[in-house]
Design a protein around this motif. Structure first.
Motif, mmCIF file in Angstrom:
data_model
loop_
_atom_site.group_PDB
_atom_site.id
_atom_site.type_symbol
_atom_site.label_atom_id
_atom_site.label_comp_id
_atom_site.label_asym_id
_atom_site.label_seq_id
_atom_site.Cartn_x
_atom_site.Cartn_y
_atom_site.Cartn_z
ATOM 1 N N THR A 2 21.179 -18.727 34.663
ATOM 2 C CA THR A 2 22.539 -18.259 35.803
ATOM 3 C C THR A 2 23.797 -19.090 35.119
ATOM 4 O OG1 THR A 2 21.098 -18.986 37.823
ATOM 5 C CG2 THR A 2 23.507 -19.215 37.688
ATOM 6 N N HIS A 3 23.179 -20.265 34.429
ATOM 7 C CA HIS A 3 24.810 -20.584 33.985
ATOM 8 C C HIS A 3 26.043 -20.472 34.503
ATOM 9 C CE1 HIS A 3 22.636 -20.397 29.947
ATOM 10 N NE2 HIS A 3 22.457 -19.735 30.160
ATOM 11 N N THR A 4 25.947 -21.423 35.905
ATOM 12 C CA THR A 4 27.257 -21.728 36.712
ATOM 13 C C THR A 4 28.623 -22.220 36.351
ATOM 14 O OG1 THR A 4 26.717 -24.616 36.866
ATOM 15 C CG2 THR A 4 24.403 -22.296 37.972
ATOM 16 N N GLU A 5 28.002 -22.499 35.153
ATOM 17 C CA GLU A 5 29.495 -23.019 34.871
ATOM 18 C C GLU A 5 30.832 -21.659 33.750
ATOM 19 O OE1 GLU A 5 27.059 -22.470 30.808
ATOM 20 O OE2 GLU A 5 26.835 -23.716 33.124
ATOM 21 N N ARG A 6 30.082 -20.482 33.880
ATOM 22 C CA ARG A 6 30.692 -19.219 33.718
ATOM 23 C C ARG A 6 32.176 -19.072 34.787
ATOM 24 N NH1 ARG A 6 26.440 -14.786 32.938
ATOM 25 N NH2 ARG A 6 25.564 -15.873 34.222
ATOM 26 N N GLY A 7 31.116 -19.139 35.851
ATOM 27 C CA GLY A 7 31.908 -18.636 37.264
ATOM 28 C C GLY A 7 31.365 -17.976 38.203
ATOM 29 N N ASP A 44 32.567 -14.325 38.429
ATOM 30 C CA ASP A 44 32.698 -13.061 38.576
ATOM 31 C C ASP A 44 31.538 -12.180 37.069
ATOM 32 O OD1 ASP A 44 34.368 -12.541 40.234
ATOM 33 O OD2 ASP A 44 36.177 -12.462 38.438
ATOM 34 N N ALA A 45 31.529 -13.926 35.967
ATOM 35 C CA ALA A 45 30.695 -13.350 34.865
ATOM 36 C C ALA A 45 29.006 -13.317 35.387
ATOM 37 C CB ALA A 45 30.290 -14.450 34.071
ATOM 38 N N ILE A 46 28.918 -14.685 36.808
ATOM 39 C CA ILE A 46 27.017 -14.490 37.187
ATOM 40 C C ILE A 46 26.918 -13.421 37.968
ATOM 41 C CG2 ILE A 46 25.667 -15.819 39.161
ATOM 42 C CD1 ILE A 46 26.936 -18.322 38.390
ATOM 43 N N ASP A 51 28.273 -10.133 37.648
ATOM 44 C CA ASP A 51 27.713 -9.783 36.334
ATOM 45 C C ASP A 51 26.785 -9.744 35.416
ATOM 46 O OD1 ASP A 51 30.781 -8.028 37.103
ATOM 47 O OD2 ASP A 51 31.507 -9.060 34.970
ATOM 48 N N SER A 52 26.015 -10.598 35.299
ATOM 49 C CA SER A 52 24.423 -10.583 35.575
ATOM 50 C C SER A 52 23.546 -10.198 36.132
ATOM 51 C CB SER A 52 24.196 -12.169 34.667
ATOM 52 O OG SER A 52 25.326 -12.638 33.994
#
Length: 194
Positions: free
Chosen positions: A32-37, A39-41, A43-44
């Protein structure tokens, strides 16, 4: 026709394509990499849908709907993640974002434990019952309640947030900001912190 189910977690995003009999055709997961925010999540999540279609050879035109299971308060009526203490979603229009990225396909969101409870009621251990309770343990602690054959969400879509029942007054700080929630003691995150 096929459907895609996405499990949005605090650690991983898992997704699968299922056929009309709920058989998994293809599945994948990514961190998930929650630090990305938010919108980025999101998009993933959409990218994962495209990858599933490509891997399975199922054209996007054969995907009937996308269902998202999200932790926290998921407003299934408006397609919004209202709040998730373990993810950067606040009043986020997740269904609109995913649908726009995935060619306007019908997209729905539900609290992850409610979705798990519904899945068990429709095709799993609780199949054939009218009433059941599901407890999920992961990054957080969730609860899903099926009553009279329907998901119980409460008036504010947080009717079964069992992980945020206070079990120790003044206890450990929870990700939601309160003290002593069950989640602060029994989730995978809590166990790692201990």
């Amino acid at each position: 026709m096929y459907r895609i189910g996405i499990d949005l977690g605090g650690t991983n995003i898992a997704a699968a394509i299922v056929d009309k009999n709920f058989n998994i055709v293809c599945k994948r997961s990514v961190p998930t990499h929650t630090e990305r925010g938010a919108d980025a999540i999101a998009d993933s999540m959409a990218d994962l849908c495209f990858e599933l279609c490509s891997e399975s050879g199922i054209p996007e035109s054969e995907i009937e709907a996308i269902g998202i299971a999200a932790p926290g308060i998921a407003n299934s009526r408006d397609g919004v993640i209202e709040y998730s203490c373990n993810l950067p979603f606040r009043k986020y229009p997740i269904c609109q974002r995913i649908s726009e990225k995935f060619h306007g396909i019908s997209t729905h969101v539900e609290n992850d434990a409610n979705a798990a409870a519904w899945g068990e009621a429709v095709a799993g251990a609780a199949q054939g019952t009218e009433n059941s309770v599901m407890i999920t343990l992961g990054t957080g602690v969730g609860g899903g309640v099926i009553t009279d054959g329907k998901v119980y969400s409460g008036f504010n879509f947080a009717g079964a947030e069992l992980g945020h029942i206070v079990i120790s007054a003044g206890g450990r700080k929870c990700g939601c900001g309160r003290l002593g929630c069950w989640e602060a003691y029994s989730s995978a995150t809590a166990l790692i912190n201990m």
